[in-house]
Design a protein around this motif. Structure first.
Motif, PDB file in Angstrom:
ATOM      1  N   LYS A   6       4.827  -7.434  10.342  1.00 14.59           N
ATOM      2  CA  LYS A   6       3.923  -6.766  11.289  1.00 14.59           C
ATOM      3  C   LYS A   6       2.983  -5.794  10.583  1.00 14.59           C
ATOM      4  CE  LYS A   6       7.319  -6.902  14.960  1.00 14.59           C
ATOM      5  NZ  LYS A   6       8.581  -6.194  14.807  1.00 14.59           N
ATOM      6  N   GLU A   7       3.396  -5.289   9.432  1.00 12.25           N
ATOM      7  CA  GLU A   7       2.589  -4.268   8.752  1.00 12.25           C
ATOM      8  C   GLU A   7       1.621  -4.944   7.784  1.00 12.25           C
ATOM      9  OE1 GLU A   7       2.957  -1.104   9.581  1.00 12.25           O
ATOM     10  OE2 GLU A   7       4.575  -1.668  10.952  1.00 12.25           O
ATOM     11  N   PRO A   8       0.414  -4.417   7.652  1.00 13.07           N
ATOM     12  CA  PRO A   8      -0.542  -5.041   6.721  1.00 13.07           C
ATOM     13  C   PRO A   8      -0.095  -4.880   5.276  1.00 13.07           C
ATOM     14  CG  PRO A   8      -1.404  -2.986   7.627  1.00 13.07           C
ATOM     15  CD  PRO A   8      -0.154  -3.290   8.373  1.00 13.07           C
ATOM     16  N   GLU A   9      -0.350  -5.906   4.478  1.00 12.67           N
ATOM     17  CA  GLU A   9       0.009  -5.847   3.061  1.00 12.67           C
ATOM     18  C   GLU A   9      -0.808  -4.773   2.355  1.00 12.67           C
ATOM     19  OE1 GLU A   9       0.038  -9.350   0.664  1.00 12.67           O
ATOM     20  OE2 GLU A   9       1.147 -10.498   2.154  1.00 12.67           O
ATOM     21  N   GLY A  10      -0.209  -4.170   1.350  1.00 11.52           N
ATOM     22  CA  GLY A  10      -0.940  -3.179   0.556  1.00 11.52           C
ATOM     23  C   GLY A  10      -0.741  -1.751   1.043  1.00 11.52           C
ATOM     24  N   THR A  11      -0.071  -1.577   2.199  1.00 17.73           N
ATOM     25  CA  THR A  11       0.167  -0.206   2.678  1.00 17.73           C
ATOM     26  C   THR A  11       1.551   0.246   2.257  1.00 17.73           C
ATOM     27  OG1 THR A  11       0.946  -1.110   4.746  1.00 17.73           O
ATOM     28  CG2 THR A  11      -1.347  -0.386   4.676  1.00 17.73           C
TER      29      THR A  11
END
Lengths: 147, 398, 146
Positions: free
Chosen positions: B277-282
């Protein structure tokens, strides 16, 4: 070939001495015995007493208190004995070389025949180190015979 | 009757406190246990004061190789508490995944060594065989089998890319099946029951008095787990439960550890869902400097709570850094669990606390200059323990 | 028990001993500054009455004083209380907590060896780490004053 050289060709029995280590090298050495790597195929076996060993594996930085124990173990080992320093700490003292009770890397205390660097070295690297040592011994003998 | 001393140790590669156990025995019965430590003292707390915050992570990782993510975890919690740094959710999930993978590999390691002590070398070999895929996962995610160097202040050094998730799931499914197998091999075996039930019991009061932690405490009915009591990382975001048993014997400790492996697998699976669910790179937030202050962080390692305490003065490194590893509190409970047992039972009672048993092979040499009294070495001890297992097995087979 | 109730209980029962009390309920931490002579009383209260666990104790060598932080964790609420005491540089001495909880035994022995802090009436002040590593009168964690 003399008997002493002959025995180092196969079935090395190793004794493991861990100084002030973080455990990783110890675990990776044990890992060599388990099914994926299984060095017992080659007759390499961990023994409970240094008096039965051909090879002494030393890992971890050596602190002042360990130093005497390491010398004592080396004294008890039947000669000739091969010594392998395992891991960054065994080779140089690693991150713990700055410690106030660091007594020096292994090769300042006892003679070392081979170094396996890495933090921790993978089991493959440890096995490769032992193989390299056997080959080195063989090559030395050949040079001696040729001379 | 001549008093016999059995030395276990001294090379015991625990955190900062490896030790030599001296068992004072009257015949077969252990009358007292003494411990000598200091063989592994590396002055880590002092070295830490000369390192920058980023470097300290690599240092604390090497407090203990098996818990090599728990110490950075606690230190990160500690510094993030001083700096009041809030992590993005992706960073929290990644941290929990690494922490729980470590718990699985550590518990498998313990199951194997406990099996070895009881004379079940098959359990030893199998548990370690199925530990390898977990280490492979670590290698895939972090680049190293141990000492992962994954954490930094404000998050993680590396991301777990979403395309790695299917492979992780596959390995987890495999581990789950193999855990079933190991659970069956241990829980249903009458010989293991005979060897471990009622052995090395630590009563609840003793646990509280000694301040023991982790599976050792939870097997005696003390319901503590930092992950729930003082939540950190992604543990409040996922659904899991704390495993507690009441008996306090070796069997209960084994049971707690095996059941915890299922919880760990479930936590990782939920975290992997969360990752999607979370964007990659964060996977981190940039942190400029750490203010002056006093802070503490703790994390639940496979063996119990790891505690870090740091005092900072606004400079690049801590001015005091205190580390407390769980075995420091767990080891003194041997006075309770070991005394009064037979020698062969003491071995497994000591192993049950999981004080990093890769010393097993190291126990081999025992020497006692001072008294010159007869000593047994580690190999004899294991043989004694294994012989007892054989006897029970033969009796049951009749 | 909720974190604020825990703090209220401490405030009420340790009114006389408290010199300073800093509370941060958001991160569930509190620091209680007390006089060294009250340590056994406060330790016993936190351990026996409130059911706290002695996590560990940290000794610090500061310019003016030796300081000890005793970390007590109240696991039911997740609150951690640092009990902070100041000891004079010339004669760092404090009563032992080993009779309150056995957990203090090793913790105090370690502090004694690394910092040279004396724990009065400690049941077993044998060296734990130093034997062979450094001498009995050296304290490696003390900071040099030059």
């Amino acid at each position: 070939m003399a008997l002493k050289d002959y025995v180092f060709k196969k079935s090395l029995w190793v004794f493991h001495f861990g100084g002030a280590s973080c455990n990783n090298c110890d675990i990776e050495i044990l890992d060599c015995l388990t099914p994926r790597f299984d060095v017992e195929r080659f007759g390499i076996k961990l023994v409970g007493s240094v008096r039965h060993a051909d090879v002494l594996l030393v890992n971890g930085s050596i602190n002042v208190r360990d130093k005497d124990r390491l010398l004592e173990i080396y004294r008890q080992a039947p000669k000739p004995v091969l010594v392998i320093a395992i891991g960054a700490c065994g080779c140089t003292g690693g991150i713990f070389a700055e410690s106030f009770n660091f007594a020096g890397p292994v090769d300042k205390i006892i003679p070392v025949d081979a170094y396996v660097p890495g933090c921790p070295p993978k089991p493959e690297a440890i096995i490769a180190g032992i193989v390299a040592l056997i080959n080195k011994k063989k090559a030395e003998k050949e040079v001696e015979h040729a001379a | 009757m001549e008093e016999k001393i059995i030395n276990i140790g001294p090379y015991h590669p625990l955190q900062e406190e490896p030790e030599l156990f001296k068992l004072y025995c009257d015949g077969e019965i252990v009358k007292n246990i003494d411990w000598v430590t200091g063989y592994n003292h590396r002055g880590i707390e002092r070295i830490s004061e000369s390192k920058t915050f980023d470097e300290v992570f690599f240092l604390v990782e090497r407090v203990c190789g098996i818990c090599s993510t728990s110490h950075p975890f606690a230190f990160a919690n500690c510094i993030e508490e001083i700096g009041r740094i809030e992590l993005p959710d992706r960073a929290k999930y990644i941290r929990s995944i690494i922490g729980e993978l470590e718990r699985i590999h550590s518990h498998l390691l313990w199951v194997g060594l406990a099996g070895h002590f009881l004379g079940y070398n098959t359990v030893f070999m199998w548990a370690w065989k199925y530990r390898e895929p977990v280490l492979d996962l670590f290698e895939m995610i972090t680049g190293n089998r141990n000492s992962y160097a994954m954490f930094r202040i404000g998050g993680n050094r590396r991301d777990i890319e979403n395309d790695k998730i299917p492979r992780m799931r596959k390995v987890l499914d495999m581990i789950k099946r193999k855990t079933d197998l190991i659970k069956g091999a241990i829980m249903d075996d009458p010989v293991i029951h005979a060897r471990t039930k009622g052995v090395g019991v630590i009563p609840k009061e003793a646990i509280i008095d000694y301040g023991a932690l982790g599976p050792t405490a939870r097997a005696s009915g003390v319901d503590i787990d930092v992950r729930r009591d003082d939540p950190y990382a992604a543990y409040p975001l996922v659904d899991w439960k704390v495993i507690v048993e009441e008996e306090g014997d070796v069997f209960a400790k084994a049971k707690v550890r095996i059941l915890e492996m299922y919880e760990s697998i479930s936590i990782i699976e939920q975290c992997l869902e969360g990752l999607k669910k979370e964007p990659e790179g964060t996977h981190y937030v940039p942190v400029k400097n750490i203010p002056a202050g006093v802070g503490m962080g703790h994390a639940e390692a496979p063996r119990g709570e790891v505690f870090h305490f740091a005092i900072t003065d606004g400079s690049k490194s801590p001015i005091r850094h205190k580390i407390r590893a769980p075995s420091y509190q767990n080891i003194p409970t041997f006075k309770v669990s070991g005394v009064g047992q037979t020698i062969s039972d003491t071995t497994i009672a000591l192993a049950a606390v999981d004080p990093c048993y890769c010393c097993t092979e190291r126990m081999g040499f025992a020497y006692d200059y001072k008294t010159g009294r007869k000593t047994l070495n580690g190999k004899d001890l294991i043989e004694l323990s294994q012989r007892k297992t054989d006897e029970i097995r033969n009796k049951l087979n009749k | 028990m909720l974190p604020n109730e825990y703090i209220e209980t401490i405030k009420k029962d340790l009114q006389k001993e408290t010199k300073e009390l800093h509370v941060d309920l958001e991160i569930r931490r509190s620091t209680l500054v007390i006089d060294p002579s009250d340590i056994v009383k406060v330790g016993e209260y936190l351990f026996s009455k409130l059911g706290c666990r002695l996590v560990t104790a940290t000794a610090v060598d500061e310019k003016k004083n030796f300081e000890i932080y005793y970390h007590f964790s109240h696991d039911k609420t997740g609150m951690v209380t640092h009990v902070h005491v100041f000891l004079p540089k010339e004669k760092p001495e404090i009563d032992t907590l080993a009779y309150v909880t056995t957990a203090a035994d090793w913790i105090e022995r370690e502090m004694h060896e690394l910092f040279g802090i004396n724990f009065k009436d400690h049941p077993n002040m044998e060296p734990l780490l130093s034997e062979g590593n450094w001498g009995p009168d050296e304290f490696p964690f003390r900071k040099n004053e030059d």
